[in-house]
Design a protein around this motif. Structure first.
Motif, PDB file in Angstrom:
ATOM      1  N   ARG A   1       0.963  -1.189  -0.056  1.00  0.00           N
ATOM      2  CA  ARG A   1      -0.086   0.004  -0.106  1.00  0.00           C
ATOM      3  C   ARG A   1       0.850   1.312  -0.001  1.00  0.00           C
ATOM      4  O   ARG A   1       1.774   1.362   0.884  1.00  0.00           O
ATOM      5  N   LEU A   2       0.599   2.210  -0.818  1.00  0.00           N
ATOM      6  CA  LEU A   2       1.096   3.637  -0.846  1.00  0.00           C
ATOM      7  C   LEU A   2       0.239   4.578  -0.216  1.00  0.00           C
ATOM      8  O   LEU A   2      -1.119   4.678  -0.737  1.00  0.00           O
ATOM      9  N   GLY A   3       0.870   5.427   0.407  1.00  0.00           N
ATOM     10  CA  GLY A   3       0.029   6.541   1.313  1.00  0.00           C
ATOM     11  C   GLY A   3       0.955   7.820   1.230  1.00  0.00           C
ATOM     12  O   GLY A   3       1.893   7.565   0.872  1.00  0.00           O
ATOM     13  N   ARG A   4       0.346   8.820   1.888  1.00  0.00           N
ATOM     14  CA  ARG A   4       1.127   9.950   1.992  1.00  0.00           C
ATOM     15  C   ARG A   4       2.331  10.021   2.787  1.00  0.00           C
ATOM     16  O   ARG A   4       3.394  10.495   2.642  1.00  0.00           O
ATOM     17  N   ALA A   5       2.362   8.910   3.790  1.00  0.00           N
ATOM     18  CA  ALA A   5       3.598   8.553   4.383  1.00  0.00           C
ATOM     19  C   ALA A   5       4.733   7.717   3.526  1.00  0.00           C
ATOM     20  O   ALA A   5       5.987   7.573   4.270  1.00  0.00           O
ATOM     21  N   THR A   6       4.343   7.239   2.563  1.00  0.00           N
ATOM     22  CA  THR A   6       5.495   6.367   1.703  1.00  0.00           C
ATOM     23  C   THR A   6       6.546   7.138   1.515  1.00  0.00           C
ATOM     24  O   THR A   6       6.509   8.200   0.746  1.00  0.00           O
ATOM     25  N   ARG A   7       7.562   6.798   1.743  1.00  0.00           N
ATOM     26  CA  ARG A   7       8.944   7.222   1.321  1.00  0.00           C
ATOM     27  C   ARG A   7       9.755   6.607   0.076  1.00  0.00           C
ATOM     28  O   ARG A   7       9.241   5.510  -0.312  1.00  0.00           O
ATOM     29  N   LEU A   8      10.454   7.362  -0.445  1.00  0.00           N
ATOM     30  CA  LEU A   8      11.042   6.822  -1.988  1.00  0.00           C
ATOM     31  C   LEU A   8      12.812   7.188  -1.628  1.00  0.00           C
ATOM     32  O   LEU A   8      13.171   8.009  -1.428  1.00  0.00           O
ATOM     33  N   VAL A   9      13.216   5.969  -1.654  1.00  0.00           N
ATOM     34  CA  VAL A   9      14.791   5.910  -1.616  1.00  0.00           C
ATOM     35  C   VAL A   9      15.303   5.710  -2.711  1.00  0.00           C
ATOM     36  O   VAL A   9      14.998   4.732  -3.552  1.00  0.00           O
TER      37      VAL A   9
END
Length: 540
Positions: free
Chosen positions: A19-27
């Protein structure tokens, strides 16, 4: 999931959905920064998610981790959705981008929009591992902007559409009898005069209809730099085409001394307003060679591609047969005939490009009279040119008109707009095999890949280009990318099921494709003549 192109291997993971949401981070690991920019600009815009720069492994909102894995071959990728973690790995940055394109497909059609339709939504992902890689290094689309000009924004859009289908070579057909589309500072009349025609034939050249207004346009050198950079961000190589020695009336109209002035009053020529093959070809003089060397010098500054396309097709030689200057050149060089003269002309630029670290590629007519070592061939008149080239040790791009000319009609019905050439359905394209069966394994290694060609004589705007190109480009992309069974064994029914999902992606992207049931009323062109169904295909 409807993935297109279909991946080689996909398996379910036991961890449950991601699940992706507003708190998902991109590294973004080293070498993947460009893919991170692309994800934020496209998937981030469509979902409304910030995809903020990643932190530690305990990020509560989950992470998308981009990385280059040297153990994977170039352009290959591995995508793993495992609970709150999504690992996007590629053998190089291109592989990471192709994995990110698959991730976008897994998110659903709304991930292809430009802004979120439900801003507070969270985005589910199936828990899967996808492992994939391309069959060919050259997976191309040729777009003709000479017959009908496509403004820069439309070209950038087509680069996005190519990247969404994992295509990686954009063959940019920039010049022809009907227009010159690239700024050359040394020769300003090429665009001042050569980029505009007074009127345009509407429909096939047999049509009695005309659009009685000027048509034209060109790309400035900064436009070209922007297009090339935009393509590079999407790991697409732009291969320019400057057509010589035929298909050159626009250039001769701008600079009459380029033509066969001893047999034609070239000062009276204008940019051609009709379709077909103009008899007005370049004169085989030193002046012409020096002129085009000047053109290519500027072109090489704009396009970093290994290959430069010089056309070389459909050069009518009637003027050369009547020209004392051309006949004197044949005698001086000890050539057998006018075919040999064309081979000499093309060979000059093969050597000129090779001396600058580039490679010439041209349509399969450049085989006639011999071809310089290192030059490559675009095989368009069926498979024969590609077979001959590969057997002679030349690299080949397979783009036979009978299979992958997307200007050809998609159905035999009377409602097809300006029907041209053979009927080539979505299934026909899906069953196309790029590697000729008569090649040995060693010869087959000369097949760099394949390309679909979009000639725009009967495509007056981007909606017509969309209609002719899609959905068939999706089928072509799967052929170019995947290692499919022999044509008779391909699962077209399965492809159609996946297309049912993919049509929704094309809808989200605003692509005016041909619907499976036939054209919408506004896509038809009633009363505009095409090529008769039982007639031969048109010239390219």
């Amino acid at each position: 999931m409807g993935l297109i192109p279909a991946p080689r291997h996909i398996s379910r993971n036991p961890s449950g959905r991601g699940r992706l949401g507003r708190a998902t981070r991109l590294v973004a690991g080293p070498g993947t920064e460009g893919v991170a920019r692309w994800l934020r600009a496209t998937v981030g815009a469509a979902t409304g998610l910030p995809l903020a720069e990643g932190g530690g492994a305990d990020d509560a909102g989950g992470r998308i981790v981009l990385s280059v894995d040297p153990a994977l071959p170039a352009e290959h990728y591995r995508l793993v959705v495992d609970g709150s973690q999504c690992r996007v790995q590629g053998g190089d940055a291109a592989g990471v981008l192709w994995a990110a394109q698959t991730l976008r497909q897994l998110l659903g059609p709304d991930a292809f929009r430009r802004a979120p339709v439900r801003p507070e939504r969270e985005w589910d992902l199936p828990a899967v591992t996808v492992e994939d890689g391309p069959r060919f290094r050259w997976r191309g689309l040729m777009l003709d902007v000479a017959r009908h000009f496509m403004p820069k924004e439309g070209v950038l859009r087509y680069l996005d559409l190519m990247a969404a289908h994992k295509l990686n070579v954009f063959h940019f057909h920039l010049t022809d009898d009907q227009g010159w589309r690239v700024e050359i500072k040394k020769y300003p009349r090429l665009t001042e005069t050569g980029s505009w025609r007074a009127r345009t034939k509407f429909g096939h050249r047999a049509s009695p209809l005309w659009e009685e207004k000027p048509h034209g346009g060109h790309y400035t050198q900064d436009d070209i730099r922007e297009i090339v950079a935009y393509a590079a961000e999407r790991h697409i190589t732009v291969v320019p085409e400057i057509d010589v020695p035929g298909h050159s009336q626009a250039a001769i109209a701008a600079y009459p001394e380029l033509g066969n002035t001893d047999v034609v009053d070239t000062s009276a020529l204008t940019v051609w307003d009709n379709w077909g093959i103009s008899p007005n070809v370049l004169a085989p003089t030193d002046n012409t060679l020096r002129f085009y060397e000047g053109v290519f010098e500027e072109l090489l500054e704009l396009f970093p591609s290994e290959f430069v396309h010089v056309g070389g097709d459909e050069c009518l030689k009637d003027q050369w047969r009547r020209s004392p200057t051309a006949q004197a050149r044949i005698a001086e060089l000890g050539l057998a005939d006018e075919d040999g003269l064309q081979a000499w002309f093309v060979g000059h630029f093969a050597d000129w490009l090779a001396a600058r670290g580039r490679r010439l590629i041209g349509w399969d007519e450049i085989l006639e009279g011999g071809l310089a070592p290192g030059a490559a061939v675009s095989s368009w008149r069926g498979y024969a040119g590609g077979v001959a080239a590969a057997q002679a040790g030349h690299d080949v791009v397979m783009c036979p008109e009978q299979q992958v000319y997307l200007d050809y009609r998609q159905h035999a019905g009377a409602d097809e707009p300006v029907p041209i050439g053979y009927v080539r359905t979505l299934e026909d394209v899906y069953r196309f095999e790029p590697v000729p069966e008569q090649l040995t394994p060693e010869q087959a290694r000369h097949v760099l890949g394949t390309q679909a060609n979009v000639w725009t004589e009967a495509m007056e705007d981007h909606a017509r280009v969309d209609y002719q190109t899609f959905p068939r480009l999706a089928a072509f992309a799967e052929v170019a990318w995947g290692r499919l069974p022999v044509p008779a064994d391909r699962d077209f029914a399965g492809f159609e099921r996946r297309m049912a999902v993919h049509y929704r992606r094309l809808d989200a992207l605003g692509v005016a494709y041909r619907p499976p049931a036939g054209p919408h009323p506004w896509q038809r062109r009633p009363g505009v003549a095409g090529r008769p169904l039982d007639g031969p295909p048109p010239s390219r």
